[in-house]
Design an enzyme around this catalytic site. Sequence first.
Site, PDB file in Angstrom:
ATOM      1  N   GLY A  12       0.802  -1.229   0.000  1.00 58.25           N
ATOM      2  CA  GLY A  12       0.000   0.000   0.000  1.00 58.25           C
ATOM      3  C   GLY A  12       0.834   1.279   0.000  1.00 58.25           C
ATOM      4  O   GLY A  12       0.296   2.364  -0.228  1.00 58.25           O
ATOM      5  N   THR A  13       2.167   1.175   0.246  1.00 54.47           N
ATOM      6  CA  THR A  13       2.995   2.387   0.225  1.00 54.47           C
ATOM      7  C   THR A  13       3.218   2.817  -1.228  1.00 54.47           C
ATOM      8  O   THR A  13       3.074   2.022  -2.155  1.00 54.47           O
ATOM      9  CB  THR A  13       4.357   2.135   0.913  1.00 54.47           C
ATOM     10  OG1 THR A  13       5.000   1.032   0.243  1.00 54.47           O
ATOM     11  CG2 THR A  13       4.189   1.809   2.392  1.00 54.47           C
ATOM     12  N   LYS A  14       3.619   4.071  -1.382  1.00 49.32           N
ATOM     13  CA  LYS A  14       3.759   4.634  -2.731  1.00 49.32           C
ATOM     14  C   LYS A  14       5.182   5.114  -2.982  1.00 49.32           C
ATOM     15  O   LYS A  14       5.800   5.696  -2.078  1.00 49.32           O
ATOM     16  CB  LYS A  14       2.784   5.811  -2.893  1.00 49.32           C
ATOM     17  CG  LYS A  14       1.321   5.359  -2.850  1.00 49.32           C
ATOM     18  CD  LYS A  14       0.394   6.554  -2.925  1.00 49.32           C
ATOM     19  CE  LYS A  14      -1.048   6.203  -2.595  1.00 49.32           C
ATOM     20  NZ  LYS A  14      -1.643   5.150  -3.361  1.00 49.32           N
ATOM     21  N   PRO A  16       7.838   7.108  -5.929  1.00 44.11           N
ATOM     22  CA  PRO A  16       7.997   7.794  -7.217  1.00 44.11           C
ATOM     23  C   PRO A  16       8.714   6.902  -8.237  1.00 44.11           C
ATOM     24  O   PRO A  16       9.636   6.155  -7.885  1.00 44.11           O
ATOM     25  CB  PRO A  16       8.840   9.020  -6.860  1.00 44.11           C
ATOM     26  CG  PRO A  16       8.631   9.226  -5.392  1.00 44.11           C
ATOM     27  CD  PRO A  16       8.475   7.845  -4.829  1.00 44.11           C
ATOM     28  N   GLY A  19      14.224   7.516  -9.151  1.00 47.21           N
ATOM     29  CA  GLY A  19      14.906   7.956  -7.938  1.00 47.21           C
ATOM     30  C   GLY A  19      16.311   8.414  -8.263  1.00 47.21           C
ATOM     31  O   GLY A  19      16.796   8.263  -9.400  1.00 47.21           O
ATOM     32  N   LEU A  20      16.969   8.980  -7.265  1.00 53.14           N
ATOM     33  CA  LEU A  20      18.367   9.388  -7.433  1.00 53.14           C
ATOM     34  C   LEU A  20      19.267   8.334  -6.805  1.00 53.14           C
ATOM     35  O   LEU A  20      19.127   8.022  -5.619  1.00 53.14           O
ATOM     36  CB  LEU A  20      18.609  10.738  -6.733  1.00 53.14           C
ATOM     37  CG  LEU A  20      20.076  11.202  -6.734  1.00 53.14           C
ATOM     38  CD1 LEU A  20      20.501  11.647  -8.140  1.00 53.14           C
ATOM     39  CD2 LEU A  20      20.302  12.336  -5.735  1.00 53.14           C
ATOM     40  N   GLY A  21      20.201   7.779  -7.589  1.00 50.16           N
ATOM     41  CA  GLY A  21      21.227   6.889  -7.041  1.00 50.16           C
ATOM     42  C   GLY A  21      22.327   7.717  -6.405  1.00 50.16           C
ATOM     43  O   GLY A  21      22.576   8.854  -6.831  1.00 50.16           O
ATOM     44  N   ASP A  46      18.063   6.910  -3.229  1.00 50.85           N
ATOM     45  CA  ASP A  46      18.583   5.576  -2.930  1.00 50.85           C
ATOM     46  C   ASP A  46      19.998   5.664  -2.363  1.00 50.85           C
ATOM     47  O   ASP A  46      20.889   6.243  -3.000  1.00 50.85           O
ATOM     48  CB  ASP A  46      18.630   4.732  -4.220  1.00 50.85           C
ATOM     49  CG  ASP A  46      19.139   3.324  -3.946  1.00 50.85           C
ATOM     50  OD1 ASP A  46      18.307   2.473  -3.563  1.00 50.85           O
ATOM     51  OD2 ASP A  46      20.358   3.069  -4.087  1.00 50.85           O
ATOM     52  N   TYR A  51      27.574   2.702   1.127  1.00 52.32           N
ATOM     53  CA  TYR A  51      28.036   3.867   0.352  1.00 52.32           C
ATOM     54  C   TYR A  51      28.732   4.915   1.223  1.00 52.32           C
ATOM     55  O   TYR A  51      29.327   5.870   0.699  1.00 52.32           O
ATOM     56  CB  TYR A  51      26.873   4.543  -0.405  1.00 52.32           C
ATOM     57  CG  TYR A  51      26.089   3.651  -1.328  1.00 52.32           C
ATOM     58  CD1 TYR A  51      26.540   2.376  -1.678  1.00 52.32           C
ATOM     59  CD2 TYR A  51      24.871   4.055  -1.864  1.00 52.32           C
ATOM     60  CE1 TYR A  51      25.805   1.549  -2.507  1.00 52.32           C
ATOM     61  CE2 TYR A  51      24.133   3.233  -2.699  1.00 52.32           C
ATOM     62  CZ  TYR A  51      24.603   1.975  -3.011  1.00 52.32           C
ATOM     63  OH  TYR A  51      23.863   1.164  -3.823  1.00 52.32           O
ATOM     64  N   LYS A  80      20.145   0.342   2.782  1.00 55.03           N
ATOM     65  CA  LYS A  80      20.330  -1.115   2.657  1.00 55.03           C
ATOM     66  C   LYS A  80      21.207  -1.676   3.770  1.00 55.03           C
ATOM     67  O   LYS A  80      22.172  -1.020   4.210  1.00 55.03           O
ATOM     68  CB  LYS A  80      20.980  -1.447   1.299  1.00 55.03           C
ATOM     69  CG  LYS A  80      20.313  -0.746   0.131  1.00 55.03           C
ATOM     70  CD  LYS A  80      20.862  -1.145  -1.216  1.00 55.03           C
ATOM     71  CE  LYS A  80      20.332  -0.236  -2.317  1.00 55.03           C
ATOM     72  NZ  LYS A  80      21.131   0.954  -2.577  1.00 55.03           N
ATOM     73  N   HIS A 113      20.901  -5.879   1.017  1.00 54.36           N
ATOM     74  CA  HIS A 113      21.692  -5.454  -0.146  1.00 54.36           C
ATOM     75  C   HIS A 113      22.048  -6.636  -1.066  1.00 54.36           C
ATOM     76  O   HIS A 113      22.019  -6.522  -2.290  1.00 54.36           O
ATOM     77  CB  HIS A 113      22.973  -4.761   0.353  1.00 54.36           C
ATOM     78  CG  HIS A 113      23.528  -3.737  -0.572  1.00 54.36           C
ATOM     79  ND1 HIS A 113      24.104  -2.569  -0.128  1.00 54.36           N
ATOM     80  CD2 HIS A 113      23.614  -3.685  -1.921  1.00 54.36           C
ATOM     81  CE1 HIS A 113      24.523  -1.860  -1.170  1.00 54.36           C
ATOM     82  NE2 HIS A 113      24.234  -2.528  -2.269  1.00 54.36           N
TER      83      HIS A 113
HETATM   84  N1  LIG Z   1      21.649  -2.691  -4.965  1.00 55.26           N
HETATM   85  C1  LIG Z   1      22.867  -2.736  -5.463  1.00 55.26           C
HETATM   86  O1  LIG Z   1      23.610  -3.719  -5.306  1.00 55.26           O
HETATM   87  C2  LIG Z   1      23.380  -1.549  -6.245  1.00 55.26           C
HETATM   88  C3  LIG Z   1      24.549  -1.678  -7.004  1.00 55.26           C
HETATM   89  C4  LIG Z   1      24.980  -0.579  -7.744  1.00 55.26           C
HETATM   90  C5  LIG Z   1      24.261   0.605  -7.702  1.00 55.26           C
HETATM   91  N2  LIG Z   1      23.137   0.723  -6.928  1.00 55.26           N
HETATM   92  C6  LIG Z   1      22.360   1.999  -6.878  1.00 55.26           C
HETATM   93  O2  LIG Z   1      22.003   2.361  -8.212  1.00 55.26           O
HETATM   94  C7  LIG Z   1      22.467   3.677  -8.483  1.00 55.26           C
HETATM   95  C8  LIG Z   1      22.792   3.847  -9.947  1.00 55.26           C
HETATM   96  O3  LIG Z   1      23.835   3.002 -10.376  1.00 55.26           O
HETATM   97  P1  LIG Z   1      25.339   3.491 -10.659  1.00 55.26           P
HETATM   98  O4  LIG Z   1      25.569   4.754  -9.931  1.00 55.26           O
HETATM   99  O5  LIG Z   1      26.224   2.371 -10.373  1.00 55.26           O
HETATM  100  O6  LIG Z   1      25.360   3.705 -12.242  1.00 55.26           O
HETATM  101  P2  LIG Z   1      24.596   4.648 -13.294  1.00 55.26           P
HETATM  102  O7  LIG Z   1      23.524   5.430 -12.633  1.00 55.26           O
HETATM  103  O8  LIG Z   1      24.244   3.779 -14.445  1.00 55.26           O
HETATM  104  O9  LIG Z   1      25.766   5.593 -13.772  1.00 55.26           O
HETATM  105  C9  LIG Z   1      26.246   6.657 -12.990  1.00 55.26           C
HETATM  106  C10 LIG Z   1      27.203   7.460 -13.850  1.00 55.26           C
HETATM  107  O10 LIG Z   1      26.480   8.026 -14.959  1.00 55.26           O
HETATM  108  C11 LIG Z   1      26.822   9.393 -15.105  1.00 55.26           C
HETATM  109  N3  LIG Z   1      25.590  10.031 -15.634  1.00 55.26           N
HETATM  110  C12 LIG Z   1      24.460  10.276 -14.941  1.00 55.26           C
HETATM  111  N4  LIG Z   1      23.526  10.834 -15.732  1.00 55.26           N
HETATM  112  C13 LIG Z   1      24.092  10.963 -16.950  1.00 55.26           C
HETATM  113  C14 LIG Z   1      23.624  11.470 -18.176  1.00 55.26           C
HETATM  114  N5  LIG Z   1      22.400  11.980 -18.319  1.00 55.26           N
HETATM  115  N6  LIG Z   1      24.466  11.447 -19.250  1.00 55.26           N
HETATM  116  C15 LIG Z   1      25.711  10.919 -19.128  1.00 55.26           C
HETATM  117  N7  LIG Z   1      26.216  10.424 -17.975  1.00 55.26           N
HETATM  118  C16 LIG Z   1      25.409  10.441 -16.893  1.00 55.26           C
HETATM  119  C17 LIG Z   1      27.222   9.852 -13.740  1.00 55.26           C
HETATM  120  O11 LIG Z   1      28.155  10.905 -13.805  1.00 55.26           O
HETATM  121  P3  LIG Z   1      28.131  12.209 -12.859  1.00 55.26           P
HETATM  122  O12 LIG Z   1      27.701  11.814 -11.478  1.00 55.26           O
HETATM  123  O13 LIG Z   1      29.560  12.650 -12.906  1.00 55.26           O
HETATM  124  O14 LIG Z   1      27.195  13.178 -13.494  1.00 55.26           O
HETATM  125  C18 LIG Z   1      27.884   8.603 -13.162  1.00 55.26           C
HETATM  126  O15 LIG Z   1      29.237   8.550 -13.538  1.00 55.26           O
HETATM  127  C19 LIG Z   1      23.685   3.796  -7.558  1.00 55.26           C
HETATM  128  O16 LIG Z   1      24.143   5.118  -7.432  1.00 55.26           O
HETATM  129  C20 LIG Z   1      23.144   3.177  -6.303  1.00 55.26           C
HETATM  130  O17 LIG Z   1      22.292   4.082  -5.625  1.00 55.26           O
HETATM  131  C21 LIG Z   1      22.678  -0.355  -6.220  1.00 55.26           C
END
Ligand SMILES: NC(=O)c1ccc[n+]([C@@H]2O[C@H](COP(=O)([O-])OP(=O)(O)OC[C@H]3O[C@@H](n4cnc5c(N)ncnc54)[C@H](OP(=O)(O)O)[C@@H]3O)[C@@H](O)[C@H]2O)c1
Length: 315
Positions: A12-14, A16, A19-21, A46, A51, A80, A113
Amino acid sequence: MPNVPIITQNDGTKIPAIGLGTYTSLGGDCERSVRDAIDAGYRHIDTAYFYENEEEVGRAIRDKITEGVIKREDIYVVTKLWCHFHDPEKVEYACRKSLKNFGLDYVDLYLMHWPYGYVHRGDNEMFPTKANGDVELSDVDYVDTWKAMEKLVGLGLTKSIGVSNFNSQQLKRLLSNCTIKPIHNQIECHPGLNQKKLIALCKELDLIVTAYCPLGRPDPAKKTPSYLFDPKVQEIGKKYNKSAAQVVLRYLIENGVVPIPKTVTKHRLAENIDVFDFKLSAEDHKHMDTYNTGERLIPMDHALKSIHYPFNIEY
Ligand SMILES: NC(=O)c1ccc[n+]([C@@H]2O[C@H](COP(=O)([O-])OP(=O)(O)OC[C@H]3O[C@@H](n4cnc5c(N)ncnc54)[C@H](OP(=O)(O)O)[C@@H]3O)[C@@H](O)[C@H]2O)c1
């Protein structure tokens, strides 16, 4: 402000629909980018204990609450449980530690995680290693970790609980051994690993899929991943007045997932959230399907010996 759709989850939660990684967003860059993201309309952030930026994320959110830009209930905060906290005795401690880092009373979603755990050698020792350099895996069963996570909901420390990096068998096993159903599976998902089979299963099980590495961690020097730098994708983008990154994010959204692109760059924050006012044609969507090689950016090979390693079956 972009009009971001809101998705209702199985409890039931919502949440968006984007999100922002924040992985690799550190210190002042992290704090500033979370503030900028909130100003740009992001209401879903996120992060993870791993991290090491929960303090900065929390400070930015609290500042925006103090400024009156948002109320706590307007923003969806995800963090996580890291692998060295899998011992059920450590789970509440770990969650409270994250909350203390944030300076918040609760998070919206607490994810396991990874399905495998490590031994605990210290809160800051994220990868405890043996003398031979191997990571010290623990044999804690993720079902036991999950049972401890269920208690966090009753304690009000998190609104919801979910998992990350679980494969189809692990999801089914967890679902037949839980009291509180997970609401989420956060997985690596981008055109190079589009995860259609796991997404279909999650849909059947009524779980939301969050897509991590949605842009494939671009490396402009190497021009990888191919789909982001392919002139064909840039050409597709031009038709809709969008960038290649926006085409990639739109493709994922049309596949039914919630992307969490990371950026600390202000104009990219605006670019990445501006993906809800166009739709790829069937032909363009089909073209994006052609990049699916199945190759993982994050194979986590060091955990191959764990019986809970998730990537040794098809999906
Ligand atoms: N659950 C898990 O095990 C797990 C694992 C990995 C990641 N995550 C989560 O997922 C999020 C996203 O993954 P990620 O950070 O690994 O990779 P990603 O979002 O695919 O890529 C991030 C990279 O893309 C660049 N970027 C962002 N928007 C852009 C655009 N419009 N055009 C060109 N380049 C762009 C960023 O550069 P700048 O920042 O320099 O702009 C950064 O270097 C993470 O930040 C984290 O929160 C979770």
